[in-house]
Design a protein around this motif. Structure first.
Motif, PDB file in Angstrom:
ATOM      1  N   ASP A  53      30.620  37.271 118.725  1.00  0.00           N
ATOM      2  CA  ASP A  53      31.193  35.937 118.531  1.00  0.00           C
ATOM      3  C   ASP A  53      32.007  35.497 119.750  1.00  0.00           C
ATOM      4  OD1 ASP A  53      30.049  35.690 116.025  1.00  0.00           O
ATOM      5  OD2 ASP A  53      31.861  36.286 114.944  1.00  0.00           O
ATOM      6  N   ASP A  54      32.755  36.438 120.345  1.00  0.00           N
ATOM      7  CA  ASP A  54      33.525  36.133 121.552  1.00  0.00           C
ATOM      8  C   ASP A  54      32.586  35.696 122.675  1.00  0.00           C
ATOM      9  OD1 ASP A  54      35.811  36.999 120.208  1.00  0.00           O
ATOM     10  OD2 ASP A  54      35.814  38.974 121.168  1.00  0.00           O
ATOM     11  N   LEU A  55      31.499  36.430 122.853  1.00  0.00           N
ATOM     12  CA  LEU A  55      30.544  36.129 123.916  1.00  0.00           C
ATOM     13  C   LEU A  55      29.820  34.804 123.661  1.00  0.00           C
ATOM     14  CD1 LEU A  55      29.169  39.728 124.427  1.00  0.00           C
ATOM     15  CD2 LEU A  55      30.761  38.492 125.916  1.00  0.00           C
ATOM     16  N   LEU A  56      29.486  34.538 122.389  1.00  0.00           N
ATOM     17  CA  LEU A  56      28.851  33.272 122.040  1.00  0.00           C
ATOM     18  C   LEU A  56      29.799  32.108 122.337  1.00  0.00           C
ATOM     19  CD1 LEU A  56      26.542  31.641 120.809  1.00  0.00           C
ATOM     20  CD2 LEU A  56      27.521  32.099 118.548  1.00  0.00           C
ATOM     21  N   PHE A  57      31.084  32.278 122.024  1.00  0.00           N
ATOM     22  CA  PHE A  57      32.076  31.254 122.323  1.00  0.00           C
ATOM     23  C   PHE A  57      32.113  30.968 123.823  1.00  0.00           C
ATOM     24  CE2 PHE A  57      36.340  30.217 123.808  1.00  0.00           C
ATOM     25  CZ  PHE A  57      36.582  29.040 123.121  1.00  0.00           C
ATOM     26  N   ASP A  68      37.351  21.570 138.223  1.00  0.00           N
ATOM     27  CA  ASP A  68      37.903  21.628 136.863  1.00  0.00           C
ATOM     28  C   ASP A  68      36.965  22.350 135.904  1.00  0.00           C
ATOM     29  OD1 ASP A  68      40.166  20.303 137.708  1.00  0.00           O
ATOM     30  OD2 ASP A  68      39.547  18.346 136.898  1.00  0.00           O
ATOM     31  N   ALA A  69      35.660  22.108 136.030  1.00  0.00           N
ATOM     32  CA  ALA A  69      34.683  22.778 135.161  1.00  0.00           C
ATOM     33  C   ALA A  69      34.697  24.283 135.391  1.00  0.00           C
ATOM     34  CB  ALA A  69      33.281  22.221 135.409  1.00  0.00           C
ATOM     35  N   ALA A  70      34.706  24.699 136.649  1.00  0.00           N
ATOM     36  CA  ALA A  70      34.738  26.131 136.967  1.00  0.00           C
ATOM     37  C   ALA A  70      36.065  26.745 136.538  1.00  0.00           C
ATOM     38  CB  ALA A  70      34.507  26.347 138.455  1.00  0.00           C
ATOM     39  N   LYS A  71      37.156  26.065 136.836  1.00  0.00           N
ATOM     40  CA  LYS A  71      38.490  26.575 136.513  1.00  0.00           C
ATOM     41  C   LYS A  71      38.686  26.732 135.009  1.00  0.00           C
ATOM     42  CE  LYS A  71      43.346  25.555 137.255  1.00  0.00           C
ATOM     43  NZ  LYS A  71      44.310  24.525 137.553  1.00  0.00           N
ATOM     44  N   THR A  72      38.263  25.739 134.239  1.00  0.00           N
ATOM     45  CA  THR A  72      38.402  25.807 132.788  1.00  0.00           C
ATOM     46  C   THR A  72      37.551  26.929 132.208  1.00  0.00           C
ATOM     47  OG1 THR A  72      38.865  23.448 132.706  1.00  0.00           O
ATOM     48  CG2 THR A  72      38.216  24.501 130.631  1.00  0.00           C
ATOM     49  N   THR A  73      36.348  27.106 132.709  1.00  0.00           N
ATOM     50  CA  THR A  73      35.489  28.196 132.234  1.00  0.00           C
ATOM     51  C   THR A  73      36.136  29.544 132.542  1.00  0.00           C
ATOM     52  OG1 THR A  73      33.553  26.797 132.618  1.00  0.00           O
ATOM     53  CG2 THR A  73      33.152  29.147 132.267  1.00  0.00           C
ATOM     54  N   ILE A  74      36.676  29.697 133.739  1.00  0.00           N
ATOM     55  CA  ILE A  74      37.366  30.931 134.124  1.00  0.00           C
ATOM     56  C   ILE A  74      38.562  31.176 133.214  1.00  0.00           C
ATOM     57  CG2 ILE A  74      38.819  31.951 135.934  1.00  0.00           C
ATOM     58  CD1 ILE A  74      36.788  30.622 137.953  1.00  0.00           C
ATOM     59  N   GLU A  75      39.344  30.137 132.945  1.00  0.00           N
ATOM     60  CA  GLU A  75      40.510  30.269 132.062  1.00  0.00           C
ATOM     61  C   GLU A  75      40.096  30.721 130.662  1.00  0.00           C
ATOM     62  OE1 GLU A  75      42.341  26.414 132.297  1.00  0.00           O
ATOM     63  OE2 GLU A  75      43.303  26.876 134.222  1.00  0.00           O
ATOM     64  N   LYS A  76      39.006  30.182 130.153  1.00  0.00           N
ATOM     65  CA  LYS A  76      38.535  30.565 128.813  1.00  0.00           C
ATOM     66  C   LYS A  76      38.110  32.030 128.780  1.00  0.00           C
ATOM     67  CE  LYS A  76      39.241  26.682 126.798  1.00  0.00           C
ATOM     68  NZ  LYS A  76      40.341  26.568 125.858  1.00  0.00           N
ATOM     69  N   VAL A  77      37.451  32.494 129.838  1.00  0.00           N
ATOM     70  CA  VAL A  77      37.047  33.904 129.910  1.00  0.00           C
ATOM     71  C   VAL A  77      38.287  34.792 129.944  1.00  0.00           C
ATOM     72  CG1 VAL A  77      35.924  35.654 131.345  1.00  0.00           C
ATOM     73  CG2 VAL A  77      34.803  33.452 130.960  1.00  0.00           C
ATOM     74  N   LEU A  78      39.266  34.438 130.775  1.00  0.00           N
ATOM     75  CA  LEU A  78      40.492  35.242 130.866  1.00  0.00           C
ATOM     76  C   LEU A  78      41.275  35.216 129.556  1.00  0.00           C
ATOM     77  CD1 LEU A  78      41.667  34.342 134.473  1.00  0.00           C
ATOM     78  CD2 LEU A  78      40.564  36.452 133.702  1.00  0.00           C
ATOM     79  N   ASP A  79      41.310  34.046 128.895  1.00  0.00           N
ATOM     80  CA  ASP A  79      41.981  33.955 127.588  1.00  0.00           C
ATOM     81  C   ASP A  79      41.308  34.865 126.569  1.00  0.00           C
ATOM     82  OD1 ASP A  79      43.762  32.101 128.605  1.00  0.00           O
ATOM     83  OD2 ASP A  79      42.793  30.362 127.656  1.00  0.00           O
ATOM     84  N   MET A  80      39.971  34.865 126.553  1.00  0.00           N
ATOM     85  CA  MET A  80      39.230  35.684 125.596  1.00  0.00           C
ATOM     86  C   MET A  80      39.488  37.168 125.859  1.00  0.00           C
ATOM     87  SD  MET A  80      37.370  35.648 122.918  1.00  0.00           S
ATOM     88  CE  MET A  80      36.876  33.943 122.857  1.00  0.00           C
TER      89      MET A  80
END
Length: 138
Positions: free
Chosen positions: A55-59, A119-131
């Motif tokens: 589920d984490d990976l799907l998110f 912003d797209a790259a940064k937000t994706t990176i932030e989501k990975v680090l948050d997860m």
């Protein structure tokens, strides 16, 4: 639409991230090997195993699609005329790998290029680090 997407979750293999200053990218995670390495508050390298759920990976896969990660430039690094300048600027290398293809993006925190792509790259990176942080806290 998802069925015809260039990157399908059914083909997903792993997500990996490395980050730090360009000369010392000690922080890393790979969902395939479950290897997690980071620098703690005492400046010590800590290595451990960390499993992200399906589920984490799907998110993360869906968040990358939502943010348009597949459309950002692969190289979002700042051109340096002096190697000493920018030595302390954080760099992130994020990779989503699928069966037959993948996407790897390298981003410097001070990248001066297109703001929407950054912003797209940064937000994706932030989501990975948050997860990763959420999974590590479990």
């Amino acid at each position: 639409m998802v069925k015809n997407a260039p990157y399908r979750f059914s083909d997903f293999k792993y997500v990996s991230i490395r980050y730090g200053t360009p000369d010392s990218m000690y922080n890393s995670y790979n969902s395939e090997t479950q290897e997690y390495q980071f620098i703690n508050r005492s400046n010590e390298v800590v290595k451990s195993k960390l499993k992200l759920s399906k589920d984490d990976l799907l998110f993360l896969h869906r968040k990358a699609m939502e943010m348009g990660f597949w459309n950002v430039d692969d190289d979002m690094t700042t051109v340096r005329t002096d190697s000493a300048k920018g030595a302390d600027v954080p760099r992130y290398i994020l990779e989503f790998r699928y069966k037959e293809k993948g996407k790897t993006v390298t981003l410097d925190a001070d990248y001066p290029g297109n703001q929407k792509m950054k912003d797209a790259a940064k937000t994706t990176i932030e989501k990975v680090l948050d997860m990763i942080n959420v999974a590590n806290a479990r």
